[in-house]
Design a protein around this motif. Structure first.
Motif, short mmCIF file in Angstrom:
data_model
loop_
_atom_site.label_atom_id
_atom_site.label_comp_id
_atom_site.label_asym_id
_atom_site.label_seq_id
_atom_site.Cartn_x
_atom_site.Cartn_y
_atom_site.Cartn_z
N CYS A 80 -2.43 1.44 -9.35
CA CYS A 80 -1.79 1.58 -7.96
C CYS A 80 -1.22 0.43 -7.68
CB CYS A 80 -3.01 1.68 -6.84
SG CYS A 80 -4.14 2.95 -7.18
N MET A 84 3.32 -0.41 -7.14
CA MET A 84 3.49 -0.75 -5.76
C MET A 84 5.20 -1.41 -5.52
SD MET A 84 0.15 -2.51 -4.31
CE MET A 84 -1.12 -1.43 -3.93
N SER A 88 7.83 0.14 -3.33
CA SER A 88 8.44 -0.61 -2.24
C SER A 88 10.19 -0.59 -2.23
CB SER A 88 8.10 -2.14 -2.40
OG SER A 88 6.72 -2.24 -2.01
N SER A 102 0.66 4.25 3.79
CA SER A 102 -0.38 3.60 2.67
C SER A 102 -1.70 3.71 3.11
CB SER A 102 0.05 2.17 2.44
OG SER A 102 -1.11 1.66 1.75
N LEU A 123 0.28 -8.21 -0.60
CA LEU A 123 0.80 -7.39 -1.95
C LEU A 123 2.07 -7.16 -1.99
CD1 LEU A 123 -1.82 -4.43 -1.31
CD2 LEU A 123 -1.93 -6.44 -3.03
N PHE A 125 3.64 -4.88 -0.41
CA PHE A 125 3.87 -3.41 -0.66
C PHE A 125 4.30 -2.98 0.71
CE2 PHE A 125 1.11 0.79 -1.07
CZ PHE A 125 2.05 1.10 -1.58
N GLN A 126 5.71 -2.55 0.69
CA GLN A 126 6.28 -1.98 1.98
C GLN A 126 6.07 -0.80 2.71
OE1 GLN A 126 8.43 -4.44 2.96
NE2 GLN A 126 7.43 -5.43 1.20
N TYR A 127 4.95 -0.06 2.36
CA TYR A 127 4.45 1.16 3.10
C TYR A 127 4.18 0.78 4.43
CZ TYR A 127 4.97 4.85 -0.39
OH TYR A 127 5.31 5.97 -1.44
N HIS A 129 0.57 0.27 6.15
CA HIS A 129 -0.50 0.62 6.03
C HIS A 129 -1.36 1.02 7.12
CE1 HIS A 129 0.04 -1.72 2.30
NE2 HIS A 129 0.72 -2.65 3.10
#
Length: 180
Positions: A80, A84, A88, A102, A123, A125-127, A129
């Protein structure tokens, strides 16, 4: 006799998918998800309700009009984290036209907690959340990560699959954006 039958009923489905001797957690994971996909094709994908880190509530139906990619992942999942940065990049490239969500396993953590928000910011991580109103297992999903769910502009399931395959995700995105 009834108790023995009941216990065997519970353990048979689980033992058919769990393997202590293989490297895979679920020997029949692909078959399981093929059955789940057929169910969702026939019955429609559930209208999952979400809460984002800003405290906003929404559901899948409210997102109709844009393709949706859902990434179901866990903090203890090495693949996972490895995917990422590439995920992203998809957000940077298609973020205006696709909704990227996410969902952190088990699906309903306290998304508003300060400690979780710090972890998520760290993170990069561009999703978006989100947490769900129920755990993903209540929707029939196994806790196998990462899980990707692809939904079209009309809210219909296109595909769901486990594992890292960013090329396939981008192929779906291009296809969904080019269709009316």
């Amino acid at each position: 006799m009834k108790i023995i039958f009941y216990i065997s009923f519970i353990w048979v489905p689980f033992s058919a998918t769990y393997s202590q001797t293989s490297n895979s957690y679920f020997e029949n994971e692909d078959n399981y998800y093929e059955v789940l996909k057929r169910t969702y094709y026939e019955e429609g994908f559930p209208n999952i309700k979400f809460l984002d880190v800003g405290g906003n509530r929404f559901d899948l139906k409210s997102l109709k009009g844009k393709p949706i990619l859902i990434n179901y992942w866990a903090f203890g999942c090495t693949p996972c984290f490895k995917e990422m940065p590439d995920l992203s990049k998809l957000v940077e490239k298609y973020g205006d036209d696709v909704k990227f969500l996410s969902v952190i396993a088990p699906g309903n953590p306290n998304i508003l907690s300060e400690s979780l928000q710090k972890k998520l910011k760290g993170l990069n991580f561009q999703y978006t959340h989100v947490a769900t109103n129920r755990t993903f297992s209540e929707y029939g999903f196994l806790d196998v990560y990462p899980l990707h769910i692809v939904i079209d502009k009309k809210g219909n399931l296109v595909d769901l699959f486990t594992g890292v395959n960013n090329e396939l995700l981008e192929k779906y995105i291009k296809s969904l954006l080019s269709s009316n």
